[in-house]
Motif scaffolding. Structure first.
Motif, PDB file in Angstrom:
ATOM      1  N   SER A   1       0.813  -1.219   0.000  1.00  0.00           N
ATOM      2  CA  SER A   1       0.000   0.000   0.000  1.00  0.00           C
ATOM      3  C   SER A   1       0.849   1.273   0.000  1.00  0.00           C
ATOM      4  CB  SER A   1      -0.913   0.036   1.224  1.00  0.00           C
ATOM      5  OG  SER A   1      -1.588  -1.176   1.361  1.00  0.00           O
ATOM      6  N   GLY A   2       2.175   1.115  -0.072  1.00  0.00           N
ATOM      7  CA  GLY A   2       3.016   2.298  -0.185  1.00  0.00           C
ATOM      8  C   GLY A   2       3.684   2.762   1.105  1.00  0.00           C
ATOM      9  N   TYR A   3       3.615   1.937   2.147  1.00  0.00           N
ATOM     10  CA  TYR A   3       4.288   2.303   3.392  1.00  0.00           C
ATOM     11  C   TYR A   3       5.673   1.660   3.451  1.00  0.00           C
ATOM     12  CZ  TYR A   3      -0.200   4.074   4.913  1.00  0.00           C
ATOM     13  OH  TYR A   3      -1.356   4.778   5.004  1.00  0.00           O
TER      14      TYR A   3
ATOM     15  N   ARG B   1       6.847  -0.567  -6.507  1.00  0.00           N
ATOM     16  CA  ARG B   1       6.328   0.628  -7.180  1.00  0.00           C
ATOM     17  C   ARG B   1       4.955   0.309  -7.746  1.00  0.00           C
ATOM     18  NH1 ARG B   1      11.799   0.924  -8.299  1.00  0.00           N
ATOM     19  NH2 ARG B   1      12.718   2.854  -7.538  1.00  0.00           N
ATOM     20  N   GLN B   2       4.040   1.212  -7.517  1.00  0.00           N
ATOM     21  CA  GLN B   2       2.674   0.991  -7.926  1.00  0.00           C
ATOM     22  C   GLN B   2       2.251   2.047  -8.930  1.00  0.00           C
ATOM     23  OE1 GLN B   2      -1.321   1.009  -5.351  1.00  0.00           O
ATOM     24  NE2 GLN B   2       0.475   0.356  -4.289  1.00  0.00           N
TER      25      GLN B   2
ATOM     26  N   GLU C   1       2.986   6.741 -11.721  1.00  0.00           N
ATOM     27  CA  GLU C   1       3.454   6.164 -10.468  1.00  0.00           C
ATOM     28  C   GLU C   1       2.721   6.830  -9.313  1.00  0.00           C
ATOM     29  OE1 GLU C   1       7.554   4.727 -10.249  1.00  0.00           O
ATOM     30  OE2 GLU C   1       7.770   6.079  -8.552  1.00  0.00           O
ATOM     31  N   VAL C   2       1.989   6.023  -8.564  1.00  0.00           N
ATOM     32  CA  VAL C   2       1.228   6.636  -7.480  1.00  0.00           C
ATOM     33  C   VAL C   2       1.834   6.396  -6.102  1.00  0.00           C
ATOM     34  CG1 VAL C   2      -1.018   6.923  -8.558  1.00  0.00           C
ATOM     35  CG2 VAL C   2      -0.381   4.707  -7.642  1.00  0.00           C
ATOM     36  N   ARG C   3       2.345   5.194  -5.908  1.00  0.00           N
ATOM     37  CA  ARG C   3       2.863   4.900  -4.579  1.00  0.00           C
ATOM     38  C   ARG C   3       4.133   4.056  -4.645  1.00  0.00           C
ATOM     39  NH1 ARG C   3      -2.679   3.670  -1.341  1.00  0.00           N
ATOM     40  NH2 ARG C   3      -3.013   2.331  -3.123  1.00  0.00           N
TER      41      ARG C   3
ATOM     42  N   GLY D   1       6.443   1.726  -1.949  1.00  0.00           N
ATOM     43  CA  GLY D   1       6.650   1.167  -0.609  1.00  0.00           C
ATOM     44  C   GLY D   1       8.012   0.510  -0.557  1.00  0.00           C
TER      45      GLY D   1
END
Ligand code: ADP
Ligand code: MG
Length: 344
Positions: A94-96, A229-230, A240-242, A244
């Motif tokens: 989730s990008g953390y 990478r999301q 590229e949004v997030r 982690g």
């Protein structure tokens, strides 16, 4: 015992693993003095031979320590992984950011926990496996890209363990202010078997110099950095949004420089190791103290600089401290238990 990282509000998880007693220790006449009492408590017995010494010293022979999770020789690699690291995966996707450390004196099981063996793989491989499956199961409008790097920090210098011929690498901040290791090899999604081979090979590249106390005392921190990478596929624009990041770190041995009778070069290494472990300890302490505004000095060492965005804030930290159960390791075990005790 909670699954590692299950409760979102727990920023720092501290676990303690007691490895099995070794043949060498038994041959030396060692007895077991460290025991797991329950899922969270560990007791250490002072092996002082004359009970009158204890009376004279006016203290108890036993001291107990508390952790979020305690493991002994009965704990499998899967159990240790499950209760420390597995729960971090969802957050990373989730990008953390998150970091898992193996801490403790040389010979107490750090590399076993993190890398493991072909038959008993450790946290590195289990995490990557679960990360890949979790991403496969995530069916939304996102595209994920996983990459990994494996490096060592030795004497405050960074080397690429996947390509040591690159020489020493620098830390740089990119345009978004994210710390990067300039020029490091990044390997993209490969299968679990290949990962294990890659990491085993990389681990052999670590700087390990014999010392008086230990034949192969690990003088370097080994850092496996995994980046997820999301990108959003919506409207066919890959944006590229997030991002982690997960760091999994096999720290240098925490034994004291004085105990290894170090001189010259070894002494200097000892000082550097203690500097980075001290800097790390200070950063982690600052995280645990509720008192806000406590200044965290990430600049104190390469290790803490690299971890700047992965300690504190929304990041999760897991520390797995390691000890030997043997009487001959009493001093080191007591130091480690005191450093990692959660009941402070
Ligand atoms: P460190 O990395 O802390 O110096 P190692 O991981 O190399 O220590 O462990 C030292 C020795 O003990 C190795 O031979 C390792 O295989 C063994 N060992 C450590 N922990 C365990 C464990 N939980 N179960 C079985 N063997 C272990
Ligand atoms: Mg090791």
């Amino acid at each position: 015992m909670k699954e590692g990282g299950e409760s979102k509000d727990q920023q720092l998880t501290v676990a303690l693993r007691i490895r099995p007693i070794s043949e060498v220790e038994l041959d030396d006449g060692a007895v077991i003095i460290a025991h797991k009492l329950d899922e969270q408590m560990v007791v250490l017995m002072d092996p002082m031979e004359d009970p009158d010494d204890i009376l004279r010293a006016n203290r108890s022979r036993e001291k107990s320590f508390m952790f979020d999770a305690a493991f002994d020789y009965t704990a499998t690699q899967e159990v240790v992984y499950h209760f420390t690291t597995k729960g971090l995966i969802e957050g990373v996707i989730s990008g953390y950011n998150a970091t898992v450390f193996a801490y403790g004196p040389t010979g107490c099981g750090k590399t076993y926990t993190m890398l493991g063996t072909d038959y008993e793989p450790g946290i590195y491989v289990r995490t990557l496996n679960d990360l890949f499956s979790a991403i496969e199961e995530t069916s939304d409008d996102m595209e994920y890209k996983v990459s990994m790097s494996y490096l060592e920090i030795y004497n405050e210098m960074i080397r690429d363990l996947l390509n040591p011929s690159l020489g020493y690498l620098d830390l740089r901040e990119d345009s978004k202010g994210v710390i990067q290791v300039a020029g490091i090899t990044e390997v993209s999604t490969i299968n679990a078997k290949e990962i294990m081979q890659l990491l085993m090979k990389g681990n052999k590249q670590r700087t390990q110099e014999p010392t008086a106390a230990n034949k192969t005392s690990s003088r370097s921190h080994a850092v496996l950095q995994v980046t997820v990478r999301q990108k959003s596929r919506v409207k066919n624009i890959l944006e590229e949004v997030r991002v982690g990041r997960l760091f999994m770190i096999d720290l240098a041995g925490s034994e004291r420089a004085s105990q290894t009778q170090n001189r010259g070069q070894r002494m200097k290494e000892g000082a550097h190791i203690n500097r980075s472990l001290l800097a790390l300890g200070n950063c982690i302490n600052a995280l645990t103290e509720k008192a806000a505004n406590k200044y965290v000095n990430y600049r104190d060492s390469k290790l803490t600089r690299l971890l700047k965005d992965s300690l504190g804030g929304n990041s999760r930290t897991v520390m797995i401290a390691h000890i030997s159960p043997a009487s001959i390791a009493f001093e080191e075990s007591r130091n480690t238990l005191t450093y990692a005790d959660r009941a402070k």
